[in-house]
Design a protein around this motif. Structure first.
Motif, PDB file in Angstrom:
ATOM      1  N   ILE A 107     -20.405  16.260   8.769  1.00 53.93           N
ATOM      2  CA  ILE A 107     -21.047  15.451   8.868  1.00 53.93           C
ATOM      3  C   ILE A 107     -22.316  14.828   8.447  1.00 53.93           C
ATOM      4  O   ILE A 107     -23.255  15.181   8.023  1.00 53.93           O
ATOM      5  N   ASP A 108     -22.641  13.660   9.121  1.00 49.78           N
ATOM      6  CA  ASP A 108     -24.375  12.761   8.777  1.00 49.78           C
ATOM      7  C   ASP A 108     -24.433  13.171   7.345  1.00 49.78           C
ATOM      8  O   ASP A 108     -25.377  13.232   6.804  1.00 49.78           O
ATOM      9  N   VAL A 109     -23.941  12.832   6.184  1.00 50.37           N
ATOM     10  CA  VAL A 109     -24.203  12.674   4.771  1.00 50.37           C
ATOM     11  C   VAL A 109     -25.448  10.915   4.535  1.00 50.37           C
ATOM     12  O   VAL A 109     -25.094  10.761   4.545  1.00 50.37           O
ATOM     13  N   ASP A 117     -41.245  13.723  -9.305  1.00 49.57           N
ATOM     14  CA  ASP A 117     -41.525  14.095 -10.350  1.00 49.57           C
ATOM     15  C   ASP A 117     -40.390  13.600 -11.315  1.00 49.57           C
ATOM     16  O   ASP A 117     -39.515  13.304 -11.984  1.00 49.57           O
ATOM     17  N   LYS A 118     -39.119  12.912 -10.576  1.00 51.23           N
ATOM     18  CA  LYS A 118     -37.824  11.938 -10.964  1.00 51.23           C
ATOM     19  C   LYS A 118     -36.697  12.554 -11.458  1.00 51.23           C
ATOM     20  O   LYS A 118     -36.121  12.510 -12.100  1.00 51.23           O
ATOM     21  N   ARG A 119     -37.761  14.197 -11.583  1.00 52.50           N
ATOM     22  CA  ARG A 119     -35.945  14.730 -12.172  1.00 52.50           C
ATOM     23  C   ARG A 119     -35.154  15.455 -11.650  1.00 52.50           C
ATOM     24  O   ARG A 119     -33.775  15.883 -11.644  1.00 52.50           O
ATOM     25  N   SER A 120     -34.934  14.994  -9.608  1.00 55.05           N
ATOM     26  CA  SER A 120     -34.382  15.834  -9.177  1.00 55.05           C
ATOM     27  C   SER A 120     -33.653  14.707  -7.388  1.00 55.05           C
ATOM     28  O   SER A 120     -34.495  14.177  -7.724  1.00 55.05           O
ATOM     29  N   SER A 121     -32.285  14.752  -6.858  1.00 52.46           N
ATOM     30  CA  SER A 121     -31.925  14.052  -6.322  1.00 52.46           C
ATOM     31  C   SER A 121     -31.788  14.902  -5.514  1.00 52.46           C
ATOM     32  O   SER A 121     -31.147  16.677  -5.209  1.00 52.46           O
ATOM     33  N   LEU A 122     -31.787  14.771  -3.681  1.00 53.44           N
ATOM     34  CA  LEU A 122     -31.536  16.086  -3.108  1.00 53.44           C
ATOM     35  C   LEU A 122     -30.478  15.032  -1.807  1.00 53.44           C
ATOM     36  O   LEU A 122     -30.921  14.044  -1.422  1.00 53.44           O
ATOM     37  N   VAL A 123     -29.197  15.444  -1.267  1.00 52.12           N
ATOM     38  CA  VAL A 123     -28.231  14.963  -0.550  1.00 52.12           C
ATOM     39  C   VAL A 123     -28.334  15.245   0.717  1.00 52.12           C
ATOM     40  O   VAL A 123     -27.818  16.959   0.381  1.00 52.12           O
ATOM     41  N   THR A 124     -28.666  15.116   1.466  1.00 55.03           N
ATOM     42  CA  THR A 124     -28.691  16.021   2.852  1.00 55.03           C
ATOM     43  C   THR A 124     -27.289  15.781   3.666  1.00 55.03           C
ATOM     44  O   THR A 124     -26.755  14.934   4.579  1.00 55.03           O
ATOM     45  N   PHE A 125     -26.728  16.844   4.491  1.00 57.80           N
ATOM     46  CA  PHE A 125     -25.759  16.512   5.860  1.00 57.80           C
ATOM     47  C   PHE A 125     -26.014  17.489   6.446  1.00 57.80           C
ATOM     48  O   PHE A 125     -26.769  18.078   6.483  1.00 57.80           O
ATOM     49  N   SER A 126     -25.179  17.429   7.376  1.00 56.55           N
ATOM     50  CA  SER A 126     -25.008  18.722   8.373  1.00 56.55           C
ATOM     51  C   SER A 126     -23.198  19.584   8.777  1.00 56.55           C
ATOM     52  O   SER A 126     -22.649  18.532   8.028  1.00 56.55           O
ATOM     53  N   ILE A 127     -23.346  19.992   9.110  1.00 54.16           N
ATOM     54  CA  ILE A 127     -21.870  20.789   9.670  1.00 54.16           C
ATOM     55  C   ILE A 127     -21.720  21.108  10.625  1.00 54.16           C
ATOM     56  O   ILE A 127     -21.944  21.036  11.740  1.00 54.16           O
ATOM     57  N   SER A 128     -20.370  20.298  10.910  1.00 54.47           N
ATOM     58  CA  SER A 128     -20.219  20.078  12.846  1.00 54.47           C
ATOM     59  C   SER A 128     -20.187  21.132  13.312  1.00 54.47           C
ATOM     60  O   SER A 128     -19.760  22.745  12.804  1.00 54.47           O
ATOM     61  N   GLY A 129     -20.079  20.637  14.902  1.00 55.02           N
ATOM     62  CA  GLY A 129     -19.698  22.247  15.180  1.00 55.02           C
ATOM     63  C   GLY A 129     -21.160  22.834  16.158  1.00 55.02           C
ATOM     64  O   GLY A 129     -22.334  22.803  15.613  1.00 55.02           O
ATOM     65  N   ASP A 130     -20.717  24.182  16.200  1.00 53.41           N
ATOM     66  CA  ASP A 130     -22.288  25.551  16.907  1.00 53.41           C
ATOM     67  C   ASP A 130     -22.441  25.896  15.713  1.00 53.41           C
ATOM     68  O   ASP A 130     -22.037  26.435  14.811  1.00 53.41           O
ATOM     69  N   PRO A 131     -23.685  25.327  15.930  1.00 53.01           N
ATOM     70  CA  PRO A 131     -24.880  25.635  14.722  1.00 53.01           C
ATOM     71  C   PRO A 131     -24.808  27.737  14.474  1.00 53.01           C
ATOM     72  O   PRO A 131     -24.537  27.954  13.146  1.00 53.01           O
ATOM     73  N   GLU A 132     -24.469  28.348  15.291  1.00 52.19           N
ATOM     74  CA  GLU A 132     -24.166  29.587  14.983  1.00 52.19           C
ATOM     75  C   GLU A 132     -23.283  29.858  14.929  1.00 52.19           C
ATOM     76  O   GLU A 132     -23.064  30.934  13.994  1.00 52.19           O
ATOM     77  N   THR A 133     -22.045  29.664  14.182  1.00 50.55           N
ATOM     78  CA  THR A 133     -21.172  29.440  13.913  1.00 50.55           C
ATOM     79  C   THR A 133     -20.546  28.592  12.451  1.00 50.55           C
ATOM     80  O   THR A 133     -19.460  28.712  11.865  1.00 50.55           O
ATOM     81  N   ALA A 134     -21.753  28.292  11.928  1.00 49.74           N
ATOM     82  CA  ALA A 134     -21.540  27.025  10.782  1.00 49.74           C
ATOM     83  C   ALA A 134     -21.040  28.077   9.417  1.00 49.74           C
ATOM     84  O   ALA A 134     -19.868  27.095   8.678  1.00 49.74           O
ATOM     85  N   SER A 135     -21.603  28.905   9.555  1.00 47.44           N
ATOM     86  CA  SER A 135     -20.946  29.699   8.682  1.00 47.44           C
ATOM     87  C   SER A 135     -19.520  29.976   8.441  1.00 47.44           C
ATOM     88  O   SER A 135     -18.874  30.424   7.363  1.00 47.44           O
ATOM     89  N   ASP A 136     -19.305  30.285   9.546  1.00 44.79           N
ATOM     90  CA  ASP A 136     -17.463  30.200   8.718  1.00 44.79           C
ATOM     91  C   ASP A 136     -16.974  28.798   8.172  1.00 44.79           C
ATOM     92  O   ASP A 136     -15.860  28.627   8.446  1.00 44.79           O
TER      93      ASP A 136
END
Length: 719
Positions: A107-109, A117-136
């Motif tokens: 979610i939230d891309v 330095d114009k050499r890198s781009s970063l795309v942030t987003f989130s994993i839905s649900g409880d953050p404590e179990t997001a690794s699953d």
């Protein structure tokens, strides 16, 4: 009565009671272990929260944020797309964004951000649900990013974040710790089989140590009501419990076996073992507990949890060694040597090699002492360059993809990796103007502070959190002492990973003198009371400090200077993990005392029988060399397993402990101790007259009285 006249001390009386009521002692121990384990499962263990572990301004800020009722944020992830070959990354960034938007649990891309330095781009987003179990739930996004990397091989495309970090590193660490716990038991058993040469004798220490650890972990659930525990405490308890549990049983069983082979009947052998080795266990246990209690003076949640856990496991181990072990030995009798292993079983525990080496040391004590001190000084010399640092992503295996991704993001986007957070209470009217002033100060910081500056208010509008990136080590001081107070007033508090690490270091530095003074002072007093000698107590403290100093030196030589990087799987850093020196000092000082008390008790035993100091040293160390070697090999093997774990801190813990124990059992106990005692002679036992009131504690075995023969026959019969 023999018990009152000849058998003195808690250890001996506990052993005799257990021998006479062995069924009650054995069944009572089993019921105790099962009972506390079951009850702890029903009760549950209270674990420390993140806000419990802070110090200083960052600790206060964390508590304010926790109480402010901020909504739970989903686990954040990021993908870096880096141009390393002069090619265009626009298509790859577009592919990442499209793939993530179609991926489950994502979610939230956010739109891509370009690095300065114009050499890198970063795309942030989130994993839905409880953050404590997001690794699953993070695996689908990892697969999507891996597919983009496979398509654009000329670019670097990688994902990092809390959920992916927990999955790729947390799982590896937990798996490693579990395997370590499983491996440590068969490794210990294998060494004891070689040491004893008999299956039953080897099984007893392992079984009792495991049961003591189980009971102590059960008791930890009750203790957590007073001091919340951290998750690594259980692993530290297993480490310490297995070490001291095996040592104590090893000392006790070896002495009982030796006395039986010297012709003593079962009762007599048990009495001697209880009066000598049992007493050593009692004193050693108290000294180890005192050393562990020093961690309370840090006022740090993690160290307090370690202190509670290790004290419980040592106390439980001492209890088992002084009660159920004598009961089992009484019940088994000569069957303790059952199932002998051909080629390994020996009639006594004295080693010819050690005795020959000891004769050489005692023949030239001054030369031996000089060589030993020189070797220890050479090993300890790098400790003069010891520096400390907080734990970071760089302390994990450098080959791990998540580590490489984090380091790449940290270099290109410093504000995205663990930004500092300024916590402002009662922002009120004019807060937006203050934020504008803060942003202007960030831009004028000379590149030490980096945007974007993000602001978040709690639902009640009573607490604001302003995030900003820290570019270098001096940025935190700039933010705390100048930028934040100027913009938001003196009440603004700074937290975050860097701030928390700085406050933790300040807390440790303030507590170090108190911890060292407490441990050294009480250990000296315990040894003084036990052996009624200022010289012996002072020698014990100094020798233990030498082993600790040598361990510090080896840590610096390996982990700061970068030796054995490839073999151990780490990269040299500019410092040792900040909590390591204090923790190693406490653990090593406690464990080193095991050997010292055991050896000195045997030496004092000979001296009390009328032997000269040199003869007592030769006999005491000669007869304990085998058991000390066996105990040291067990410890070194178990501690060395920690070097296989992925974190630099666990590698440092394993190498430091293993090296110190090895040096302590060889150079210090086999060379320096006998050499120093031989040179001092009768001065070893010097006690000022004004300390004559100290209690007299017998070290020699109790003499067998004719009046006790009936009691001997009675106990022999029930054995």
């Amino acid at each position: 009565m023999e018990t009152r006249e000849q058998v003195k001390g808690i250890a001996a009386r506990a052993a005799l009671w257990s021998a006479r009521h062995r069924a009650l002692a054995i069944l009572g121990w089993i019921a105790f272990v099962i009972g506390v384990t079951v009850l702890s499962g029903q009760l549950g263990t209270i674990e420390a929260k993140g806000s419990d572990q802070g110090h200083g301004d960052s600790g206060k800020a964390d508590k304010i944020v926790e109480a402010a009722g901020f909504p739970v944020q989903p686990a954040g992830e990021m993908v870096i797309v880096q141009n390393r070959a002069g090619t265009d990354r626009t298509a790859a960034v577009s592919d990442v964004t499209k793939a993530l938007k179609k991926t489950a649990n994502v979610i939230d891309v956010q739109p891509p951000v370009q690095s300065p330095d114009k050499r890198s781009s970063l795309v942030t987003f989130s994993i839905s649900g409880d953050p404590e179990t997001a690794s699953d739930r993070v695996q689908p996004s990892l697969d999507a990013v891996a597919a983009v990397q496979a398509k654009h091989t000329d670019l670097y495309v990688a994902q990092g974040g809390s959920a992916s970090g927990d999955k790729l590193i947390g799982e590896d660490l937990e798996k490693g710790l579990t395997q370590l716990g499983i491996l440590s038991i068969p490794v210990t058993l294998g060494i004891l089989l070689v040491a004893f040469g008999a299956v039953v004798a080897a099984l007893l220490p392992v079984a009792l140590a495991i049961m003591a650890v189980m009971a102590a972990m059960g008791l930890l659930a009750f203790a957590s009501r007073l001091a919340p525990t951290v998750d690594t405490t259980a692993h530290v308890m297993l480490l310490v419990g297995l070490a001291v549990g095996v040592d104590y049983c090893l000392f006790y069983i070896r002495r009982e076996r030796d006395e039986r082979r010297n012709g003593a009947d079962p009762h007599r052998a048990l009495v001697i073992a209880a009066q000598t080795s049992g007493r050593s266990i009692w004193i050693s246990g108290l000294t180890v507990i005192v050393a562990m209690a020093g961690m309370f003076l840090t006022y740090d949640t993690t160290f307090v949890s370690f202190a509670v856990g290790t004290i419980l496991v040592v106390a439980t181990t001492v209890l088992g060694s002084l009660t159920v072990l004598p009961a089992l030995l009484s019940a088994l009798g000569d069957k303790v040597d059952a199932v002998k292993i051909p080629g390994l079983y020996r009639k006594n525990s004295e080693g010819r090699m050690w005795n020959g080496f000891l004769r050489l040391v005692l023949a030239k004590p001054l030369i031996s002492a000089v060589l030993a001190v020189g070797a220890l000084a050479a090993l300890a010399a790098p400790a003069l360059d010891l520096k400390t640092k907080g734990e970071g992503i760089e302390d994990l295996s450098p080959d791990a993809p998540i580590v490489q991704a984090y380091l790449a993001v940290e270099k290109a986007f410093p504000s995205e990796i663990s930004p500092a957070e300024v916590v402002v209470q009662s922002p009120g009217a004019g807060f937006e103007q203050k934020v504008t002033s803060f942003r202007a100060a960030v831009e004028k910081s000379g590149g030490r502070l980096a945007g974007p500056v993000d602001v978040e208010l709690n639902p009640a509008g009573t607490v604001a959190v302003v995030s900003v990136g820290l570019v270098d080590e001096k940025a935190l001081d700039l933010l705390r002492e100048d930028v934040a107070p100027a913009a938001f007033g003196p009440g603004a508090l700074v937290t975050g990973e860097a701030a928390g690490s700085a406050d933790f270091n300040a807390r440790l530095n303030a507590s170090l003198p108190w911890v060292f003074g407490f441990v050294l002072g009480l250990a000296f007093l315990l040894l003084l009371v036990s052996f009624r000698s200022v010289v012996v107590a002072l020698t014990g403290v100094v020798l233990n400090l030498l082993s600790v100093a040598a361990a510090y030196g080896m840590l610096v030589w390996v982990f700061q200077y970068g030796h054995f990087e490839d073999q151990l799987g780490f990269r040299a850093a500019d410092g040792i993990t900040n909590w390591m020196p204090l923790f190693l000092f406490v653990i090593l000082f406690g464990l080193s005392t095991d050997y010292h008390v055991f050896v000195l008790s045997r030496i004092r035993e000979g001296h009390d029988r009328g032997l000269s100091t040199r003869q007592a040293v030769r006999e005491g160390i000669g007869r304990t060399a085998g058991v000390i070697t066996s105990a040291a090999v067990v410890m070194v093997a178990v501690f060395a397993l920690f070097a296989t774990l992925p974190m630099a801190s666990t590698k440092q813990l394993g190498i430091g402990l293993a090296a110190a124990v090895l040096l302590d059992a060889t150079i210090i106990r086999a060379v320096l101790l006998p050499a120093v005692m031989a040179m001092l002679g009768e001065k070893n036992w010097w006690l000022p007259r004004w300390l004559g009131w100290l209690p007299q504690i017998a070290h020699e075995p109790p003499q067998q009285a004719p009046a006790a023969e009936g009691r001997h026959r009675e106990l022999t019969t029930v054995s």
